[in-house]
Design a protein around this motif. Sequence first.
Motif, PDB file in Angstrom:
ATOM      1  N   LEU A   1      42.717  48.017  32.025  1.00  0.00           N
ATOM      2  CA  LEU A   1      42.715  49.230  31.217  1.00  0.00           C
ATOM      3  C   LEU A   1      43.060  50.416  32.107  1.00  0.00           C
ATOM      4  O   LEU A   1      42.373  50.691  33.091  1.00  0.00           O
ATOM      5  N   GLU A   2      44.136  51.128  31.763  1.00  0.00           N
ATOM      6  CA  GLU A   2      44.645  52.163  32.657  1.00  0.00           C
ATOM      7  C   GLU A   2      43.678  53.308  32.866  1.00  0.00           C
ATOM      8  O   GLU A   2      43.758  54.025  33.870  1.00  0.00           O
ATOM      9  N   LEU A   3      42.743  53.505  31.949  1.00  0.00           N
ATOM     10  CA  LEU A   3      41.806  54.610  32.103  1.00  0.00           C
ATOM     11  C   LEU A   3      40.755  54.340  33.171  1.00  0.00           C
ATOM     12  O   LEU A   3      40.096  55.266  33.628  1.00  0.00           O
ATOM     13  N   THR A   4      40.565  53.088  33.546  1.00  0.00           N
ATOM     14  CA  THR A   4      39.478  52.755  34.460  1.00  0.00           C
ATOM     15  C   THR A   4      39.940  52.100  35.753  1.00  0.00           C
ATOM     16  O   THR A   4      39.247  52.197  36.760  1.00  0.00           O
ATOM     17  N   MET A   5      41.064  51.409  35.765  1.00  0.00           N
ATOM     18  CA  MET A   5      41.407  50.602  36.940  1.00  0.00           C
ATOM     19  C   MET A   5      41.849  51.487  38.104  1.00  0.00           C
ATOM     20  O   MET A   5      42.464  52.546  37.912  1.00  0.00           O
ATOM     21  N   ILE A   6      41.520  51.027  39.301  1.00  0.00           N
ATOM     22  CA  ILE A   6      41.898  51.720  40.529  1.00  0.00           C
ATOM     23  C   ILE A   6      42.795  50.818  41.367  1.00  0.00           C
ATOM     24  O   ILE A   6      43.977  51.092  41.566  1.00  0.00           O
ATOM     25  N   HIS A   7      42.230  49.703  41.843  1.00  0.00           N
ATOM     26  CA  HIS A   7      42.989  48.787  42.696  1.00  0.00           C
ATOM     27  C   HIS A   7      44.138  48.139  41.927  1.00  0.00           C
ATOM     28  O   HIS A   7      45.257  48.055  42.435  1.00  0.00           O
ATOM     29  N   GLU A   8      43.886  47.687  40.713  1.00  0.00           N
ATOM     30  CA  GLU A   8      44.907  46.979  39.955  1.00  0.00           C
ATOM     31  C   GLU A   8      46.118  47.849  39.664  1.00  0.00           C
ATOM     32  O   GLU A   8      47.242  47.344  39.566  1.00  0.00           O
ATOM     33  N   ALA A   9      45.917  49.148  39.513  1.00  0.00           N
ATOM     34  CA  ALA A   9      47.039  50.028  39.196  1.00  0.00           C
ATOM     35  C   ALA A   9      48.060  50.080  40.327  1.00  0.00           C
ATOM     36  O   ALA A   9      49.247  50.298  40.080  1.00  0.00           O
ATOM     37  N   MET A  10      47.622  49.874  41.573  1.00  0.00           N
ATOM     38  CA  MET A  10      48.536  49.948  42.709  1.00  0.00           C
ATOM     39  C   MET A  10      49.366  48.692  42.873  1.00  0.00           C
ATOM     40  O   MET A  10      50.422  48.723  43.515  1.00  0.00           O
ATOM     41  N   VAL A  11      48.939  47.568  42.316  1.00  0.00           N
ATOM     42  CA  VAL A  11      49.590  46.283  42.599  1.00  0.00           C
ATOM     43  C   VAL A  11      50.241  45.682  41.359  1.00  0.00           C
ATOM     44  O   VAL A  11      50.596  44.510  41.361  1.00  0.00           O
ATOM     45  N   LEU A  12      50.428  46.480  40.312  1.00  0.00           N
ATOM     46  CA  LEU A  12      51.005  45.943  39.077  1.00  0.00           C
ATOM     47  C   LEU A  12      52.448  45.492  39.264  1.00  0.00           C
ATOM     48  O   LEU A  12      52.925  44.627  38.520  1.00  0.00           O
ATOM     49  N   GLU A  13      53.170  46.057  40.232  1.00  0.00           N
ATOM     50  CA  GLU A  13      54.587  45.729  40.412  1.00  0.00           C
ATOM     51  C   GLU A  13      54.811  44.506  41.289  1.00  0.00           C
ATOM     52  O   GLU A  13      55.957  44.083  41.456  1.00  0.00           O
ATOM     53  N   TYR A  14      53.757  43.950  41.864  1.00  0.00           N
ATOM     54  CA  TYR A  14      53.928  42.785  42.728  1.00  0.00           C
ATOM     55  C   TYR A  14      53.966  41.505  41.915  1.00  0.00           C
ATOM     56  O   TYR A  14      53.337  41.397  40.851  1.00  0.00           O
ATOM     57  N   ALA A  15      54.697  40.516  42.419  1.00  0.00           N
ATOM     58  CA  ALA A  15      54.808  39.227  41.751  1.00  0.00           C
ATOM     59  C   ALA A  15      55.043  38.146  42.796  1.00  0.00           C
ATOM     60  O   ALA A  15      55.437  38.426  43.932  1.00  0.00           O
ATOM     61  N   GLY A  16      54.770  36.912  42.425  1.00  0.00           N
ATOM     62  CA  GLY A  16      55.051  35.782  43.290  1.00  0.00           C
ATOM     63  C   GLY A  16      54.241  35.785  44.573  1.00  0.00           C
ATOM     64  O   GLY A  16      53.050  36.137  44.584  1.00  0.00           O
ATOM     65  N   PRO A  17      54.868  35.420  45.706  1.00  0.00           N
ATOM     66  CA  PRO A  17      54.142  35.365  46.988  1.00  0.00           C
ATOM     67  C   PRO A  17      53.531  36.695  47.399  1.00  0.00           C
ATOM     68  O   PRO A  17      52.474  36.724  48.036  1.00  0.00           O
ATOM     69  N   ASP A  18      54.188  37.803  47.045  1.00  0.00           N
ATOM     70  CA  ASP A  18      53.623  39.115  47.389  1.00  0.00           C
ATOM     71  C   ASP A  18      52.291  39.330  46.674  1.00  0.00           C
ATOM     72  O   ASP A  18      51.324  39.819  47.275  1.00  0.00           O
ATOM     73  N   LEU A  19      52.230  38.968  45.395  1.00  0.00           N
ATOM     74  CA  LEU A  19      50.982  39.120  44.655  1.00  0.00           C
ATOM     75  C   LEU A  19      49.913  38.179  45.198  1.00  0.00           C
ATOM     76  O   LEU A  19      48.734  38.538  45.251  1.00  0.00           O
ATOM     77  N   ALA A  20      50.324  36.967  45.615  1.00  0.00           N
ATOM     78  CA  ALA A  20      49.372  36.032  46.216  1.00  0.00           C
ATOM     79  C   ALA A  20      48.763  36.625  47.484  1.00  0.00           C
ATOM     80  O   ALA A  20      47.552  36.508  47.723  1.00  0.00           O
ATOM     81  N   LEU A  21      49.587  37.282  48.296  1.00  0.00           N
ATOM     82  CA  LEU A  21      49.090  37.889  49.532  1.00  0.00           C
ATOM     83  C   LEU A  21      48.183  39.074  49.229  1.00  0.00           C
ATOM     84  O   LEU A  21      47.185  39.299  49.931  1.00  0.00           O
ATOM     85  N   VAL A  22      48.502  39.841  48.182  1.00  0.00           N
ATOM     86  CA  VAL A  22      47.643  40.957  47.783  1.00  0.00           C
ATOM     87  C   VAL A  22      46.271  40.450  47.369  1.00  0.00           C
ATOM     88  O   VAL A  22      45.229  40.985  47.786  1.00  0.00           O
ATOM     89  N   GLU A  23      46.256  39.405  46.532  1.00  0.00           N
ATOM     90  CA  GLU A  23      44.979  38.851  46.069  1.00  0.00           C
ATOM     91  C   GLU A  23      44.191  38.260  47.228  1.00  0.00           C
ATOM     92  O   GLU A  23      42.967  38.456  47.329  1.00  0.00           O
ATOM     93  N   LEU A  24      44.859  37.530  48.126  1.00  0.00           N
ATOM     94  CA  LEU A  24      44.174  36.945  49.273  1.00  0.00           C
ATOM     95  C   LEU A  24      43.616  38.025  50.179  1.00  0.00           C
ATOM     96  O   LEU A  24      42.489  37.912  50.688  1.00  0.00           O
ATOM     97  N   GLY A  25      44.371  39.100  50.394  1.00  0.00           N
ATOM     98  CA  GLY A  25      43.887  40.200  51.232  1.00  0.00           C
ATOM     99  C   GLY A  25      42.648  40.852  50.654  1.00  0.00           C
ATOM    100  O   GLY A  25      41.708  41.171  51.387  1.00  0.00           O
ATOM    101  N   ALA A  26      42.632  41.066  49.336  1.00  0.00           N
ATOM    102  CA  ALA A  26      41.459  41.667  48.696  1.00  0.00           C
ATOM    103  C   ALA A  26      40.248  40.750  48.806  1.00  0.00           C
ATOM    104  O   ALA A  26      39.113  41.215  49.042  1.00  0.00           O
ATOM    105  N   GLN A  27      40.461  39.460  48.653  1.00  0.00           N
ATOM    106  CA  GLN A  27      39.352  38.510  48.766  1.00  0.00           C
ATOM    107  C   GLN A  27      38.838  38.433  50.191  1.00  0.00           C
ATOM    108  O   GLN A  27      37.618  38.335  50.414  1.00  0.00           O
TER     109      GLN A  27
END
Length: 317
Positions: A206-232
């Motif tokens: 939800l755009e009114l509340t999200m902080i981290h997710e708003a920065m990574v919406l344009e990532y896909a594939g291996p880049d998104l996997a690395l973003v998720e792994l980094g956050a974890q």
Amino acid sequence: MNGAGTAAMAGQVVLVTGGAPLLTGLMRQTRAVLEGRAGAGIAQPWRDVRKLLRKRPVSPAGTGPAFRAGPLLPAVTAAVIAALVPMASTVTPVSGSADLIVVVALLALGTVALALAGLDTGTAFGGMGASREMTVAALVEPTILLAALALSVPSGSTNLAHIVGDRIHDPVRLASPSGLLAIVALAVVTLAETGRLPVDNPSTHLELTMIHEAMVLEYAGPDLALVELGAQMRLAVLLGLLASLAAPWGIATTTAPGAVVIGLVLFAVKVVVLGTGLAVAEVFWAKVRLFRVPELLAGSFLLALLSVTASYFLTGE
């Protein structure tokens, strides 16, 4: 320095890198059970990473080096922090460089990298998420530094190995007012740094509340996997840092192989306990309004300031 210290450092990095997705899966499964859902299973984050790695990376038109480096820096800095923080042993090849201020700087580097990546996309969501993330970071970093100062006063050093070692050999410090206040302040900023409730909701778009997710919406594939792994990984290392400072029992202070093995096992157990407890608490917590987040973080800053004041009074300096 023998091989036991090197093994402890390598074990910390391996446990954080390989166990961070499992920790996230455990937390999600705990929430699912408490909410009456079946859940996807503890290994689902690893399955998500495997699926994303098989896809083709897609970069938005007009993006530059900041967008491409965004996924890499948070994961790399988390791995470096995992090597520096004495979570299983205080005697490692990098224990002399394990300064708490360096850890804070590495955390800030990962945050700034993702914020620049969000701005590089040129989208409204990316800019909004980046501005919100930097607002939170501007309130979080001073709190971490003050808490670090409060914990370093009794030890006379900001080196994490010295701080943890002193807290192991002098358990009275664990229950001192300054130490307890600093730990509570660090616990609050850990929630903010990792985007957990009540500061942010990691499961919302939800755009009114999200902080981290708003920065990574344009990532896909291996880049998104690395973003998720980094956050974890950031979540795992921050919980490990909190466990090392609040409950340093079991951390090896010698190079004995048996002590290192026990330290690694207890490190995993403490992080699992903290992660499970956080997941249970999130079931009963509601996300605070975005404009109330500064009030929450200001409260943690006040606790850190009180801990610094108390530490100087108690040490008579």
